[in-house]
Design an enzyme around this catalytic site. Structure first.
Site, short mmCIF file in Angstrom:
data_model
loop_
_atom_site.label_atom_id
_atom_site.label_comp_id
_atom_site.label_asym_id
_atom_site.label_seq_id
_atom_site.Cartn_x
_atom_site.Cartn_y
_atom_site.Cartn_z
N SER A 156 -11.72 19.81 41.72
CA SER A 156 -12.05 18.85 40.66
C SER A 156 -13.17 19.45 39.83
O SER A 156 -13.91 20.33 40.32
CB SER A 156 -12.52 17.54 41.31
OG SER A 156 -13.14 16.71 40.34
N TYR A 169 -17.52 12.59 47.21
CA TYR A 169 -16.29 13.17 46.65
C TYR A 169 -16.61 14.54 46.04
O TYR A 169 -15.91 15.53 46.30
CB TYR A 169 -15.71 12.23 45.60
CG TYR A 169 -14.49 12.77 44.88
CD1 TYR A 169 -13.21 12.66 45.44
CD2 TYR A 169 -14.60 13.39 43.63
CE1 TYR A 169 -12.08 13.15 44.77
CE2 TYR A 169 -13.48 13.89 42.97
CZ TYR A 169 -12.23 13.77 43.54
OH TYR A 169 -11.13 14.26 42.87
P1 NAP Z 1 -3.83 9.31 44.09
O1 NAP Z 1 -2.88 8.85 43.05
O2 NAP Z 1 -4.86 8.39 44.63
O3 NAP Z 1 -2.97 9.93 45.29
C1 NAP Z 1 -3.63 10.43 46.43
C2 NAP Z 1 -2.62 10.75 47.48
O4 NAP Z 1 -3.33 11.13 48.65
C3 NAP Z 1 -1.75 9.55 47.85
O5 NAP Z 1 -0.42 9.98 48.04
C4 NAP Z 1 -2.37 9.08 49.16
O6 NAP Z 1 -1.43 8.48 50.04
C5 NAP Z 1 -2.83 10.40 49.76
N1 NAP Z 1 -3.86 10.12 50.76
C6 NAP Z 1 -5.06 9.53 50.59
N2 NAP Z 1 -5.69 9.37 51.77
C7 NAP Z 1 -4.85 9.89 52.71
C8 NAP Z 1 -4.90 10.00 54.11
N3 NAP Z 1 -5.94 9.53 54.83
N4 NAP Z 1 -3.87 10.58 54.77
C9 NAP Z 1 -2.79 11.03 54.09
N5 NAP Z 1 -2.67 10.94 52.76
C10 NAP Z 1 -3.68 10.37 52.07
O7 NAP Z 1 -4.65 10.59 43.57
P2 NAP Z 1 -4.31 11.72 42.50
O8 NAP Z 1 -5.05 11.41 41.27
O9 NAP Z 1 -2.86 12.00 42.48
O10 NAP Z 1 -5.07 12.95 43.18
C11 NAP Z 1 -4.45 14.03 43.79
C12 NAP Z 1 -5.48 15.12 44.01
O11 NAP Z 1 -6.00 15.54 42.75
C13 NAP Z 1 -6.69 14.67 44.83
O12 NAP Z 1 -7.09 15.70 45.68
C14 NAP Z 1 -7.75 14.39 43.77
O13 NAP Z 1 -9.04 14.53 44.30
C15 NAP Z 1 -7.42 15.46 42.76
N6 NAP Z 1 -7.88 15.20 41.39
C16 NAP Z 1 -7.37 14.19 40.65
C17 NAP Z 1 -7.81 13.98 39.36
C18 NAP Z 1 -7.27 12.86 38.48
O14 NAP Z 1 -7.78 12.68 37.35
N7 NAP Z 1 -6.28 12.12 38.91
C19 NAP Z 1 -8.80 14.81 38.81
C20 NAP Z 1 -9.31 15.84 39.59
C21 NAP Z 1 -8.84 16.02 40.88
P3 NAP Z 1 -1.21 6.87 50.02
O15 NAP Z 1 -0.70 6.57 48.64
O16 NAP Z 1 -0.24 6.66 51.10
O17 NAP Z 1 -2.56 6.28 50.28
#
Ligand code: NAP
Length: 250
Positions: A156, A169
């Site tokens: 990130s 985080y």
């Molecule tokens: P998201 O929509 O919240 O999805 C997160 C995923 O991680 C979900 O499928 C969730 O499963 C899974 N997860 C969370 N806790 C878990 C656990 N204890 N065991 C197994 N699975 C778990 O997030 P996203 O935005 O797609 O983010 C994906 C990645 O990109 C993350 O690493 C995040 O830090 C990074 N990121 C995102 C952004 C952004 O703007 N979106 C920016 C920078 C970095 P459930 O749905 O079953 O809970």
């Protein structure tokens, strides 16, 4: 090695590859799993919520892509034994693992440093750092069965420069960058490449939680980022390792 600012994947570029995606039930991970399958990979869908994984499974099968596998696992409670058992199953079922996308992540709550509480800190470190470390450790032997394995961590912007209130985080993402660099350096003389993707602001539920007042329609969607995910999983990125790359380059 020149790293492209954009990449157009040819159909079938991931044909015959076996790729594990964590957090495959939602957000960026869901789109990555669908995209890898679309480009020919057999995808192992790992996530916390089984019905979300089943929905992705059904969508992949309905589209006529290679049949995926499902691994329901809560990374918060998973132990070394869970990962060792998973590695043994992958070895028995597929004989190798070509790609590993560490995508699952936990945001926690944005809070001033003085108010960071230990249970939240520990949960975030467990899901974002300890789980990918243990999983990678257990999967290394099965990854090494592949000719050109690729491991991708998800970082990130706050894992490169600290920002007020992003506490655990942000620290977990600094650790992710460190983990990637150490592993890439150790494996430098092997065919296993290890890199980090910084997705940048992306329209998902995690982003909405961090920025509730924002107009999400102005954000890139997970699909907009997939060029970099496809690049790093394809053989076109052979030789690229130890890099921290932006899915939304400036
Ligand atoms: P998201 O929509 O919240 O999805 C997160 C995923 O991680 C979900 O499928 C969730 O499963 C899974 N997860 C969370 N806790 C878990 C656990 N204890 N065991 C197994 N699975 C778990 O997030 P996203 O935005 O797609 O983010 C994906 C990645 O990109 C993350 O690493 C995040 O830090 C990074 N990121 C995102 C952004 C952004 O703007 N979106 C920016 C920078 C970095 P459930 O749905 O079953 O809970």
């Amino acid at each position: 090695m020149q790293i492209p600012q954009h990449y157009s994947a040819v159909p079938g570029v991931l044909q015959d590859k076996v790729i594990l995606v964590t957090g495959a039930g939602d957000g960026i991970g869901r789109t990555a799993a669908m995209t890898f399958a679309q480009y020919g990979a057999t995808v192992i869908l790992l996530g916390k919520t089984t019905n979300k994984l089943t929905a992705v499974y059904d969508e992949i099968v309905a589209a006529g892509y290679p049949e995926p596998a499902i691994v329901p696992l809560d990374l918060k409670g998973a132990t070394k034994k869970h990962y060792q058992d998973m590695a043994a199953t992958i070895q028995a079922e597929f004989g190798r693992l070509d790609g590993l996308l560490h995508n699952a992540g936990l945001l926690g709550v944005l809070t001033p440093f003085e108010h960071i509480d230990l249970p939240t800190w520990q949960d975030i470190m467990q899901v974002n750092v300890t789980a990918p470390m243990l999983m990678t450790q257990a999967l290394l032997p099965v990854l090494k069965q592949s000719a050109h394995p690729s491991v991708v961590f998800t970082s990130s912007g706050v894992g490169r420069k600290g920002r007020a209130f992003w506490g655990p985080y942000a620290v977990s993402k600094f650790a992710t960058e460190g983990l990637m660099q150490i592993l890439a350096d150790e494996l430098d003389q092997t065919s296993l490449r290890v890199n980090c993707i910084n997705p940048g602001a992306t329209r998902t539920s995690m982003r909405a939680k961090a920025y509730p007042g924002e107009d999400a329609q102005k954000l890139k969607t997970p699909a907009d980022l997939m060029w970099l995910y496809l690049y790093l999983m394809s053989d076109d990125s052979i030789g690229v390792t130890g890099q921290s790359l932006d899915a939304q380059p400036k």
